[in-house]
Design an enzyme around this catalytic site. Sequence first.
Site, PDB file in Angstrom:
ATOM      1  N   HIS A 217       0.763  -1.326   0.211  1.00 33.34           N
ATOM      2  CA  HIS A 217      -0.035   0.241  -0.022  1.00 33.34           C
ATOM      3  C   HIS A 217       0.902   1.201  -0.102  1.00 33.34           C
ATOM      4  O   HIS A 217       0.544   2.097  -1.024  1.00 33.34           O
ATOM      5  CB  HIS A 217      -0.988   0.235   1.065  1.00 33.34           C
ATOM      6  CG  HIS A 217      -1.847   1.187   0.908  1.00 33.34           C
ATOM      7  ND1 HIS A 217      -2.877   1.238  -0.153  1.00 33.34           N
ATOM      8  CD2 HIS A 217      -1.842   2.418   1.422  1.00 33.34           C
ATOM      9  CE1 HIS A 217      -3.384   2.769   0.048  1.00 33.34           C
ATOM     10  NE2 HIS A 217      -2.848   3.216   0.934  1.00 33.34           N
ATOM     11  N   TYR A 221       1.559   5.122  -2.520  1.00 34.34           N
ATOM     12  CA  TYR A 221       1.932   6.416  -2.124  1.00 34.34           C
ATOM     13  C   TYR A 221       3.238   6.760  -2.294  1.00 34.34           C
ATOM     14  O   TYR A 221       3.317   8.063  -2.763  1.00 34.34           O
ATOM     15  CB  TYR A 221       1.848   6.664  -0.692  1.00 34.34           C
ATOM     16  CG  TYR A 221       0.423   6.809  -0.492  1.00 34.34           C
ATOM     17  CD1 TYR A 221      -0.427   7.987  -0.875  1.00 34.34           C
ATOM     18  CD2 TYR A 221      -0.663   5.857  -0.168  1.00 34.34           C
ATOM     19  CE1 TYR A 221      -1.830   8.123  -0.782  1.00 34.34           C
ATOM     20  CE2 TYR A 221      -1.917   5.893  -0.021  1.00 34.34           C
ATOM     21  CZ  TYR A 221      -2.622   7.260  -0.146  1.00 34.34           C
ATOM     22  OH  TYR A 221      -3.961   7.235  -0.489  1.00 34.34           O
ATOM     23  N   HIS A 368      -9.060   0.484 -11.989  1.00 38.83           N
ATOM     24  CA  HIS A 368      -8.982   1.510 -10.909  1.00 38.83           C
ATOM     25  C   HIS A 368      -7.442   1.815 -10.718  1.00 38.83           C
ATOM     26  O   HIS A 368      -7.100   3.058 -10.709  1.00 38.83           O
ATOM     27  CB  HIS A 368      -9.120   0.649  -9.310  1.00 38.83           C
ATOM     28  CG  HIS A 368      -8.695   1.419  -8.226  1.00 38.83           C
ATOM     29  ND1 HIS A 368      -8.987   2.557  -7.897  1.00 38.83           N
ATOM     30  CD2 HIS A 368      -7.411   1.179  -7.533  1.00 38.83           C
ATOM     31  CE1 HIS A 368      -8.142   3.157  -6.832  1.00 38.83           C
ATOM     32  NE2 HIS A 368      -7.280   2.133  -6.633  1.00 38.83           N
ATOM     33  N   PHE A 369      -6.571   0.693 -11.000  1.00 40.49           N
ATOM     34  CA  PHE A 369      -5.052   1.399 -10.966  1.00 40.49           C
ATOM     35  C   PHE A 369      -4.632   1.903 -12.220  1.00 40.49           C
ATOM     36  O   PHE A 369      -3.595   2.792 -12.005  1.00 40.49           O
ATOM     37  CB  PHE A 369      -3.958   0.410 -10.325  1.00 40.49           C
ATOM     38  CG  PHE A 369      -4.044  -0.876 -10.886  1.00 40.49           C
ATOM     39  CD1 PHE A 369      -3.607  -1.021 -12.127  1.00 40.49           C
ATOM     40  CD2 PHE A 369      -4.294  -2.029 -10.109  1.00 40.49           C
ATOM     41  CE1 PHE A 369      -3.649  -2.315 -12.853  1.00 40.49           C
ATOM     42  CE2 PHE A 369      -4.322  -3.388 -10.757  1.00 40.49           C
ATOM     43  CZ  PHE A 369      -3.944  -3.524 -12.156  1.00 40.49           C
ATOM     44  N   HIS A 370      -5.223   1.638 -13.315  1.00 34.24           N
ATOM     45  CA  HIS A 370      -4.962   2.735 -14.572  1.00 34.24           C
ATOM     46  C   HIS A 370      -5.652   4.126 -14.295  1.00 34.24           C
ATOM     47  O   HIS A 370      -4.915   4.780 -15.080  1.00 34.24           O
ATOM     48  CB  HIS A 370      -5.359   2.035 -15.789  1.00 34.24           C
ATOM     49  CG  HIS A 370      -4.635   0.718 -16.090  1.00 34.24           C
ATOM     50  ND1 HIS A 370      -4.847  -0.589 -15.852  1.00 34.24           N
ATOM     51  CD2 HIS A 370      -3.446   0.766 -16.738  1.00 34.24           C
ATOM     52  CE1 HIS A 370      -3.907  -1.185 -16.327  1.00 34.24           C
ATOM     53  NE2 HIS A 370      -3.176  -0.770 -16.882  1.00 34.24           N
ATOM     54  N   ARG A 433      -9.902 -10.452 -13.198  1.00 34.24           N
ATOM     55  CA  ARG A 433      -8.580  -9.803 -13.638  1.00 34.24           C
ATOM     56  C   ARG A 433      -7.539 -10.806 -13.988  1.00 34.24           C
ATOM     57  O   ARG A 433      -7.739 -12.141 -13.543  1.00 34.24           O
ATOM     58  CB  ARG A 433      -8.073  -8.875 -12.749  1.00 34.24           C
ATOM     59  CG  ARG A 433      -7.734  -9.235 -11.510  1.00 34.24           C
ATOM     60  CD  ARG A 433      -7.200  -8.300 -10.413  1.00 34.24           C
ATOM     61  NE  ARG A 433      -5.589  -7.743 -10.592  1.00 34.24           N
ATOM     62  CZ  ARG A 433      -4.984  -7.305  -9.849  1.00 34.24           C
ATOM     63  NH1 ARG A 433      -5.346  -7.056  -8.442  1.00 34.24           N
ATOM     64  NH2 ARG A 433      -3.660  -6.896 -10.104  1.00 34.24           N
ATOM     65  N   ARG A 434      -6.446 -10.350 -14.351  1.00 39.36           N
ATOM     66  CA  ARG A 434      -5.244 -11.662 -14.483  1.00 39.36           C
ATOM     67  C   ARG A 434      -5.769 -12.989 -15.236  1.00 39.36           C
ATOM     68  O   ARG A 434      -5.544 -13.872 -14.645  1.00 39.36           O
ATOM     69  CB  ARG A 434      -4.540 -12.110 -12.879  1.00 39.36           C
ATOM     70  CG  ARG A 434      -3.986 -10.549 -12.482  1.00 39.36           C
ATOM     71  CD  ARG A 434      -3.338 -10.900 -11.032  1.00 39.36           C
ATOM     72  NE  ARG A 434      -2.242 -10.021 -10.646  1.00 39.36           N
ATOM     73  CZ  ARG A 434      -1.805  -9.943  -9.581  1.00 39.36           C
ATOM     74  NH1 ARG A 434      -2.342 -10.699  -8.812  1.00 39.36           N
ATOM     75  NH2 ARG A 434      -0.948  -9.062  -9.346  1.00 39.36           N
TER      76      ARG A 434
HETATM   77  C1  HEM Z   1      -0.343   1.321 -23.079  1.00 36.11           C
HETATM   78  C2  HEM Z   1      -0.890   1.447 -21.796  1.00 36.11           C
HETATM   79  C3  HEM Z   1      -1.236   0.429 -21.119  1.00 36.11           C
HETATM   80  C4  HEM Z   1      -2.211  -0.628 -21.374  1.00 36.11           C
HETATM   81  C5  HEM Z   1      -2.590  -0.965 -22.879  1.00 36.11           C
HETATM   82  C6  HEM Z   1      -2.407  -1.659 -20.285  1.00 36.11           C
HETATM   83  C7  HEM Z   1      -3.040  -2.540 -20.250  1.00 36.11           C
HETATM   84  C8  HEM Z   1      -3.349  -3.448 -19.386  1.00 36.11           C
HETATM   85  C9  HEM Z   1      -4.103  -4.451 -19.159  1.00 36.11           C
HETATM   86  C10 HEM Z   1      -5.120  -5.098 -20.131  1.00 36.11           C
HETATM   87  C11 HEM Z   1      -3.924  -5.200 -17.909  1.00 36.11           C
HETATM   88  C12 HEM Z   1      -4.639  -6.406 -17.009  1.00 36.11           C
HETATM   89  C13 HEM Z   1      -4.458  -7.780 -17.365  1.00 36.11           C
HETATM   90  C14 HEM Z   1      -5.115  -8.778 -16.748  1.00 36.11           C
HETATM   91  O1  HEM Z   1      -5.591  -8.315 -15.407  1.00 36.11           O
HETATM   92  O2  HEM Z   1      -5.117  -9.705 -17.004  1.00 36.11           O
HETATM   93  C15 HEM Z   1      -2.985  -4.351 -17.274  1.00 36.11           C
HETATM   94  C16 HEM Z   1      -2.649  -4.745 -16.002  1.00 36.11           C
HETATM   95  C17 HEM Z   1      -1.532  -3.824 -15.342  1.00 36.11           C
HETATM   96  N1  HEM Z   1      -1.136  -2.545 -15.542  1.00 36.11           N
HETATM   97 FE1  HEM Z   1      -1.363  -1.657 -17.566  1.00 36.11          FE
HETATM   98  N2  HEM Z   1      -1.824  -1.050 -19.214  1.00 36.11           N
HETATM   99  C18 HEM Z   1      -0.910   0.349 -19.897  1.00 36.11           C
HETATM  100  C19 HEM Z   1      -0.242   1.177 -19.095  1.00 36.11           C
HETATM  101  C20 HEM Z   1      -0.040   1.043 -17.741  1.00 36.11           C
HETATM  102  C21 HEM Z   1       0.639   1.951 -17.147  1.00 36.11           C
HETATM  103  C22 HEM Z   1       1.243   3.160 -17.395  1.00 36.11           C
HETATM  104  C23 HEM Z   1       0.902   1.215 -15.697  1.00 36.11           C
HETATM  105  C24 HEM Z   1       1.345   2.010 -14.446  1.00 36.11           C
HETATM  106  C25 HEM Z   1       2.375   2.845 -14.403  1.00 36.11           C
HETATM  107  C26 HEM Z   1       0.263   0.228 -15.692  1.00 36.11           C
HETATM  108  C27 HEM Z   1       0.264  -0.896 -14.610  1.00 36.11           C
HETATM  109  C28 HEM Z   1      -0.251  -1.849 -14.824  1.00 36.11           C
HETATM  110  C29 HEM Z   1      -0.381  -2.848 -13.442  1.00 36.11           C
HETATM  111  C30 HEM Z   1       0.354  -2.693 -12.104  1.00 36.11           C
HETATM  112  C31 HEM Z   1      -1.165  -4.191 -13.777  1.00 36.11           C
HETATM  113  C32 HEM Z   1      -1.435  -5.122 -12.948  1.00 36.11           C
HETATM  114  C33 HEM Z   1      -0.475  -6.358 -13.293  1.00 36.11           C
HETATM  115  C34 HEM Z   1      -0.988  -7.560 -12.570  1.00 36.11           C
HETATM  116  O3  HEM Z   1      -2.267  -8.218 -12.430  1.00 36.11           O
HETATM  117  O4  HEM Z   1      -0.160  -8.498 -12.035  1.00 36.11           O
HETATM  118  N3  HEM Z   1      -0.364  -0.188 -16.858  1.00 36.11           N
HETATM  119  N4  HEM Z   1      -2.726  -3.303 -17.830  1.00 36.11           N
HETATM  120 CU    CU Z   2      -3.633  -0.077  -0.788  1.00 38.51          CU
END
Ligand code: HEM
Ligand code: CU
Lengths: 550, 40
Positions: A217, A221, A368-370, A433-434
């Site tokens: 968490h 921050y 949410h985190f996006h 997710r995932r």
């Molecule tokens: C081109 C831009 C981006 C696209 C198309 C994108 C797309 C995605 C998608 C589709 C997932 C979900 C996959 C799943 O749960 O099966 C994901 C997960 C995630 N994204 Fe992005 N994302 C983008 C940019 C970013 C940025 C800028 C960040 C953070 C600075 C970020 C952080 C994360 C994180 C932390 C996860 C979770 C990974 C996990 O579940 O272990 N993403 N993203």
């Molecule tokens: Cu938290």
Amino acid sequence: MIAAQDRKLALWNIGVAYIAFLIGTLCGLLQVFIRNDALQLPSWLDYYQILTAHGVLLALIFTTYFIFGFFVTGMSKSLGSFGPKVLLYSWIGFWVTTIGTVMATVMIISGEASVLYTFYAPLKASGWYYVGLALVIVGTWISSFALVGHYVVWRKAHKGELSPLFAFMTITTIIMWIIACLGVVATVLFQYIPWAFGWVDTINVELSRSLFWYFGHPLVYFWLLPAYMAWYVIVPKLLGVKVFSDSLARLAFVLFILFSIPVGFHHQLTEPGISNFWKFLQVVLTFMVIIPSLLTAFSMFGTFERAGRKNGGQGLFGWFTKLPWKDVRFTSIFVAMAFFIPGGAGGIINASFQLNEVVHNTMWIVGHFHITVGTPVAMTFMGLTFWLVPYLTGRKFSKVMQKLGFIQIITWTIGMLLMSTSQHILGLLGAPRRTAYTGYNNHPSALEWFDGILTNHVTMAVGGSILFLSAMLLIYIVVMTMFLSPKAELEADFVEFPMADSDKEHTPKFLENWWIWIGIAFALIIIAYAIPLYGMIHHAPPGSEGFKTW
Amino acid sequence: MKKTKPAKEENLKGTFVSVMSVGVIIIVMWVVVYYMYVAR
Ligand code: HEM
Ligand SMILES: [Cu+2]
């Protein structure tokens, strides 16, 4: 302009950040297409491998390097050039982090670490993945101590004075980061590494998750506070006003030291191994974070209104039109802030104990985190990049670049609105997710999820593709301003570091008495964690062997 | 002794309305999910 050596250090940090951004966003694009069954991966590449790279490279590596690049520049600007020792340790920190990053990345690419960036046990990666992550943390500690050293030297030379706001906020963030990392370092060193190398057979899963989220968490921050620094210190300068209130800004920051750490259980609300009492206590502490967040919102609106009125804005909202919308450095950060309103509201929902059941592990969380780290933080960093890189290289930021910058943030905004809205809705409907592509055995209620206008596969693919194009445009801007744009020669062509003045005459001195805040922080941590963690160790469940599911 | 007039209060009405709207957004989103929770 700050000293050449400090600029070099900052530029290397930002350079690595954008290499990670490049690879990470490419992974994001692939994910969108795989989830939609529009792309089949070759047999040697796996969805979860890509997703691990995406999480690690964007959430951990891009953010951390960019933050240090920003800190180094701002600390040199506000406290003066780094001494030889500060420089030396900053470089050692940089290289240790980089070696760790390379190790972790190699393990992910070679298919030995498809455990996602949260590396939950009992999924078991190669031991070298955990060693790499540990080095990343240790490296940031070394870099952090270098900055603290720089600050201590300044304090000694300015007895009885409050430090400049930028430095104060940097130190706040670092204090929080160091305390937060204790948890992840403990679990990686004492649980994961011995287990992954086979020195012990089993791992205490509940303990490892709890120690991870003790870190996880405040990690958010650690991303957010540097963005807030830009909001508090950089934005007013772009608007031609002073910091809205120096005391309010400092108070908000120290409250984050207190309330961002003893709250990790809000990520574990569905876990059976923690009693409701401790979950509830940490939920209450989580809600305390709303206070500094709303202080920040108030102070931002106040800054805007003051600036807009100064420029002749009349009536209730006339000031709004008088803001410098044609300045991409401002507009980008404004959009970032706007995204944070639903982002923060979503966070309150996630943390609301029972309501967490509605959203837990669904696509809502991804949405949410996006719209927290993926846009408010990332787009603030983009807005900083537009001046930070040319400031550090002494190159021009041309009119053309400014236009491209606008296209970049507009496309990111559109792409993210499409992608994150669909993710939020899908999550509320129940989509997990995932998960790579799945047909859910053609179950009608699962197939219905993807029938909506916003939730169908086409919308998501379009959103993801626009985002990726935007990311590539940003990379182009970074490469240009880093290596290729013409050098500034005329006075007017030099890009400035916009740092606002902050009136600190009336700011109470105790705000900078760190021992108070560190003391209260530890007291809260002990209250929130000592007994439940003791229980997890003392009444440990049977340990788990490792699993390699890929 | 002449009383010094207090400095004119800064006009921050827009700020007030804006932060209240943020509060409303938070509450509306929360209530929507709350009712989904209750309904399930
Ligand atoms: C081109 C831009 C981006 C696209 C198309 C994108 C797309 C995605 C998608 C589709 C997932 C979900 C996959 C799943 O749960 O099966 C994901 C997960 C995630 N994204 Fe992005 N994302 C983008 C940019 C970013 C940025 C800028 C960040 C953070 C600075 C970020 C952080 C994360 C994180 C932390 C996860 C979770 C990974 C996990 O579940 O272990 N993403 N993203
Ligand atoms: Cu938290």
